[in-house]
Design an enzyme around this catalytic site. Sequence first.
Site, PDB file in Angstrom:
ATOM      1  N   GLY A  37      42.815  79.665  84.775  1.00 34.77           N
ATOM      2  CA  GLY A  37      43.007  79.995  86.183  1.00 34.77           C
ATOM      3  C   GLY A  37      42.228  81.241  86.532  1.00 34.77           C
ATOM      4  O   GLY A  37      42.349  82.246  85.844  1.00 34.77           O
ATOM      5  N   CYS A  62      49.769  66.611  77.408  1.00 32.39           N
ATOM      6  CA  CYS A  62      48.593  66.235  78.217  1.00 32.39           C
ATOM      7  C   CYS A  62      47.381  66.023  77.309  1.00 32.39           C
ATOM      8  O   CYS A  62      46.913  66.942  76.659  1.00 32.39           O
ATOM      9  CB  CYS A  62      48.301  67.359  79.218  1.00 32.39           C
ATOM     10  SG  CYS A  62      46.718  67.180  80.044  1.00 32.39           S
ATOM     11  N   TYR A  83      39.333  68.734  77.503  1.00 29.43           N
ATOM     12  CA  TYR A  83      38.582  69.723  78.275  1.00 29.43           C
ATOM     13  C   TYR A  83      39.313  71.030  78.524  1.00 29.43           C
ATOM     14  O   TYR A  83      38.712  72.100  78.475  1.00 29.43           O
ATOM     15  CB  TYR A  83      38.205  69.101  79.635  1.00 29.43           C
ATOM     16  CG  TYR A  83      37.682  70.094  80.647  1.00 29.43           C
ATOM     17  CD1 TYR A  83      36.373  70.565  80.587  1.00 29.43           C
ATOM     18  CD2 TYR A  83      38.510  70.584  81.664  1.00 29.43           C
ATOM     19  CE1 TYR A  83      35.891  71.482  81.505  1.00 29.43           C
ATOM     20  CE2 TYR A  83      38.034  71.503  82.589  1.00 29.43           C
ATOM     21  CZ  TYR A  83      36.733  71.953  82.503  1.00 29.43           C
ATOM     22  OH  TYR A  83      36.271  72.859  83.397  1.00 29.43           O
ATOM     23  N   ASN A  99      53.162  77.755  84.360  1.00 34.10           N
ATOM     24  CA  ASN A  99      52.008  76.868  84.189  1.00 34.10           C
ATOM     25  C   ASN A  99      52.513  75.441  84.337  1.00 34.10           C
ATOM     26  O   ASN A  99      53.407  75.033  83.586  1.00 34.10           O
ATOM     27  CB  ASN A  99      51.383  77.082  82.803  1.00 34.10           C
ATOM     28  CG  ASN A  99      50.292  76.063  82.478  1.00 34.10           C
ATOM     29  OD1 ASN A  99      50.080  75.733  81.315  1.00 34.10           O
ATOM     30  ND2 ASN A  99      49.607  75.563  83.469  1.00 34.10           N
ATOM     31  N   GLY A 100      51.943  74.703  85.279  1.00 30.31           N
ATOM     32  CA  GLY A 100      52.363  73.321  85.483  1.00 30.31           C
ATOM     33  C   GLY A 100      52.496  73.020  86.958  1.00 30.31           C
ATOM     34  O   GLY A 100      51.965  73.749  87.807  1.00 30.31           O
ATOM     35  N   ASP A 103      28.973  64.673  77.925  1.00 31.28           N
ATOM     36  CA  ASP A 103      29.848  65.493  78.770  1.00 31.28           C
ATOM     37  C   ASP A 103      31.293  65.083  78.488  1.00 31.28           C
ATOM     38  O   ASP A 103      31.542  64.014  77.936  1.00 31.28           O
ATOM     39  CB  ASP A 103      29.505  65.290  80.250  1.00 31.28           C
ATOM     40  CG  ASP A 103      29.859  66.514  81.088  1.00 31.28           C
ATOM     41  OD1 ASP A 103      30.623  67.379  80.602  1.00 31.28           O
ATOM     42  OD2 ASP A 103      29.387  66.590  82.231  1.00 31.28           O
ATOM     43  N   ASP A 104      32.261  65.961  78.880  1.00 29.89           N
ATOM     44  CA  ASP A 104      33.653  65.676  78.540  1.00 29.89           C
ATOM     45  C   ASP A 104      34.311  64.706  79.498  1.00 29.89           C
ATOM     46  O   ASP A 104      35.194  63.947  79.123  1.00 29.89           O
ATOM     47  CB  ASP A 104      34.464  66.981  78.481  1.00 29.89           C
ATOM     48  CG  ASP A 104      34.385  67.718  79.786  1.00 29.89           C
ATOM     49  OD1 ASP A 104      35.194  67.444  80.679  1.00 29.89           O
ATOM     50  OD2 ASP A 104      33.476  68.556  79.948  1.00 29.89           O
ATOM     51  N   SER A 118      31.308  72.702  78.010  1.00 25.03           N
ATOM     52  CA  SER A 118      32.440  71.858  77.645  1.00 25.03           C
ATOM     53  C   SER A 118      32.029  70.613  76.857  1.00 25.03           C
ATOM     54  O   SER A 118      32.836  70.053  76.128  1.00 25.03           O
ATOM     55  CB  SER A 118      33.223  71.465  78.894  1.00 25.03           C
ATOM     56  OG  SER A 118      32.358  70.875  79.826  1.00 25.03           O
ATOM     57  N   CYS A 134      47.146  76.997  85.340  1.00 25.68           N
ATOM     58  CA  CYS A 134      47.487  78.395  85.079  1.00 25.68           C
ATOM     59  C   CYS A 134      47.579  78.668  83.584  1.00 25.68           C
ATOM     60  O   CYS A 134      47.682  77.754  82.791  1.00 25.68           O
ATOM     61  CB  CYS A 134      48.838  78.795  85.677  1.00 25.68           C
ATOM     62  SG  CYS A 134      48.899  78.578  87.462  1.00 25.68           S
ATOM     63  N   CYS A 171      46.315  63.658  88.919  1.00 21.74           N
ATOM     64  CA  CYS A 171      47.320  64.274  88.060  1.00 21.74           C
ATOM     65  C   CYS A 171      48.338  64.982  88.951  1.00 21.74           C
ATOM     66  O   CYS A 171      47.961  65.698  89.873  1.00 21.74           O
ATOM     67  CB  CYS A 171      46.667  65.295  87.136  1.00 21.74           C
ATOM     68  SG  CYS A 171      47.881  66.205  86.156  1.00 21.74           S
TER      69      CYS A 171
HETATM   70  S1  SF4 Z   1      47.632  63.002  84.295  1.00 16.52           S
HETATM   71 FE1  SF4 Z   1      47.572  65.253  84.120  1.00 16.52          FE
HETATM   72  S2  SF4 Z   1      48.997  65.698  82.487  1.00 16.52           S
HETATM   73 FE2  SF4 Z   1      48.522  63.531  82.307  1.00 16.52          FE
HETATM   74  S3  SF4 Z   1      46.744  63.453  80.899  1.00 16.52           S
HETATM   75 FE3  SF4 Z   1      45.910  63.532  82.936  1.00 16.52          FE
HETATM   76  S4  SF4 Z   1      45.538  65.718  83.291  1.00 16.52           S
HETATM   77 FE4  SF4 Z   1      46.964  65.565  81.578  1.00 16.52          FE
END
Ligand code: SF4
Length: 503
Positions: free
Chosen positions: A50, A262, A268, A124-125, A371-372, A309, A23, A408
Site C-alpha cells: 500500500g 489468497c 504477485y 489488511n483486507g 509476466d505474472d 514482478s 494494505c 476480488c
Molecule cells: S479473489 Fe482475491 S483473495 Fe481470492 S485469489 Fe483472487 S485476489 Fe486472492
Amino acid sequence: MARGDGNLSHDLLPGEKGPQDSCGVFGVFAPGEDVSKLTYYGLYALQHRGQESAGIATSDGSQILVYKDMGLVSQVFDEASLEALQGHIAIGHTRYSTTGGSIWSNAQPTLGPRPDGTVALAHNGNLINTEELQALIGERHGMPRSGELARGNTTDTALVTALLNTEGPLEDALREVLPRLAGAYCFTLMDETALYAARDPQGIRPLVLGRLERGWVVASETAALDICGASFVREVAPGEMLVIDEQGLRSEQVMPAKPKGCVFEYVYLARPDTRIAGRSVNESRAEMGRQLAREHPVEADLVIPTPESGTPAAIGYAQESGIPYGQGMVKNAYVGRTFIQPSQTIRQLGIRLKLNPLREVVAGKRLVVVDDSVVRGNTQRAVVRMLREAGAAEVHVRISSPPVRWPCFYGIDFASRAELIANGLGIEDIARSLGADSLGYISEEGMVAATTQPADSLCTACFSGKYPVTLPEPVARAQGIITSGEDSSSQDENRSIAVGKDA
Ligand code: SF4
C-alpha cells in the site's frame, strides 16, 4: 509539505493500475525497544502492500498517540515524528484503499473511544458485509458523535473500530465482534496496555508472528520480521486472536479455521522473499514459470521478464525450457518516489516513463516475455509494441497465472469486471489484442500445484469465480456473479495461442 498520493509508485503505465493490495499491517510489543522505529522499518518492508498512506500508533502504557499522513512511509515519517511516538507498544499500517477513498481521514491506524480508554486499529483486507455492520452500529450507538465515523472516515475499518466500543475488556469485544465480520481481515490493534492480532477464519491475507529478544512482532509478511531482526515463530492461524501484554502471549481460536489463503499472494502480491504457509513465494513463482514452460513451450532465443514482478517466473521458464534468460527491459527503480505530475509530453511516453528496452539484447531475437498476470492488458500491449519497436523478431507472451475473469472482494483491487480483458475475450482474441505472436497462460491446477498448498485451502475466485465467502446478494448481482461456487472458467486457457503475423 505537500504529500504525493502514491499514484506513480506501482504502475508501469500511467493510469493503468496493476492488481493493488489492500494494505500492510504491523504490530510490536517490546518493552525497552524503540518500537516506533521498529514499526517504521516494518512498514518500509511492507510498502509494496500500500502506497497511499502510512501511519503508526504507539502506547506507553497510559496513552495512545497516532501519526499518519498520505504518501509513502519514507515521506510520512521523519526523525522528529518518530521521536514523538514513545512507548513499548506500536501498530503500523500502509494503505491502498479498497472500501473508502484515498483521503487523509481514511488513513490508518484508526482511533476509537472505549469505555475505559482508546483502541487503535490497523486492517489488511476487505469486509463484504459493511451494510450489516453499519446497521448494527446504528442500533447500538445511533448517530456516531465521536470516533472515526464522526470524523468522516468511510472505511470498513472505521466500522469495526466503532463496534469495539463495548463495556468490558477489549478481548471480550473482539470475541463478540470478530464472528460478525464477513470477508478478509488481518488486524493488528492495541489499547493502552496490550497488543492484539486477529485473522479471519479463511486466513485470506497472510499474518505472521515473530519473536524479538525483548518482545513480539506481528506482521503481514515474514519480510517485515526479517527487517527488524525478529525471528519467525509461526503464522497467526485463521480464526485466531492473539493478546500480548506484560503477562506474555495468549492465543485463542475465536472461530474454527476454514483455510482459503489468497493464491494471488503467491503469484504477485507478496514480496518474493516472504514465506507463506511454509512455502517460499519466490520458489512458488519460479515453479509457476517452470510449469508454464511445460504447458506452453515455444521455440525462441531469449526469455525475458516484465520487470520486476515477472522475474522469478521468467527464470523458472528459462530453466525448464533451456532457452537463455536475459534482461530485455530496464525499470526505473526510483520513479515511484517522484510525485511531480508528468507533463503532457512526458505522459505521452506512456510506459517509457518506467520501462526502457535494451535494444542490443532484444533486436533480431525471438523473445518469450513472462509476466505474472494480465488485468486490462494495456501494460502487456505497450510492452509488446515497445519490444517490436526495439527490433524484436517475435514476441511470445507467457503468463504465470490463469486469466483474471472475476473481481476480488477480499482486498485486492483489480478493475471492474467489465475492464478485465479476459472477461469476454478468448485467448486468441487476447493475443491479437496484445499484438503478441503467441500467448499462453498457466493452468489453474499448475499454478496451485506450484504453491505446494492443498487446492482446497486456497482462494482462486478471481480465476475460477468460486468465492469462498458467500457474497451478499446485491454485491454479486451488481458484478454479474450469478452462481457462487460454480466453475465459470472457459476451457481454452490450456492452449497457447499463436497469432498470425498480420494480426
Ligand atoms: S479473489 Fe482475491 S483473495 Fe481470492 S485469489 Fe483472487 S485476489 Fe486472492
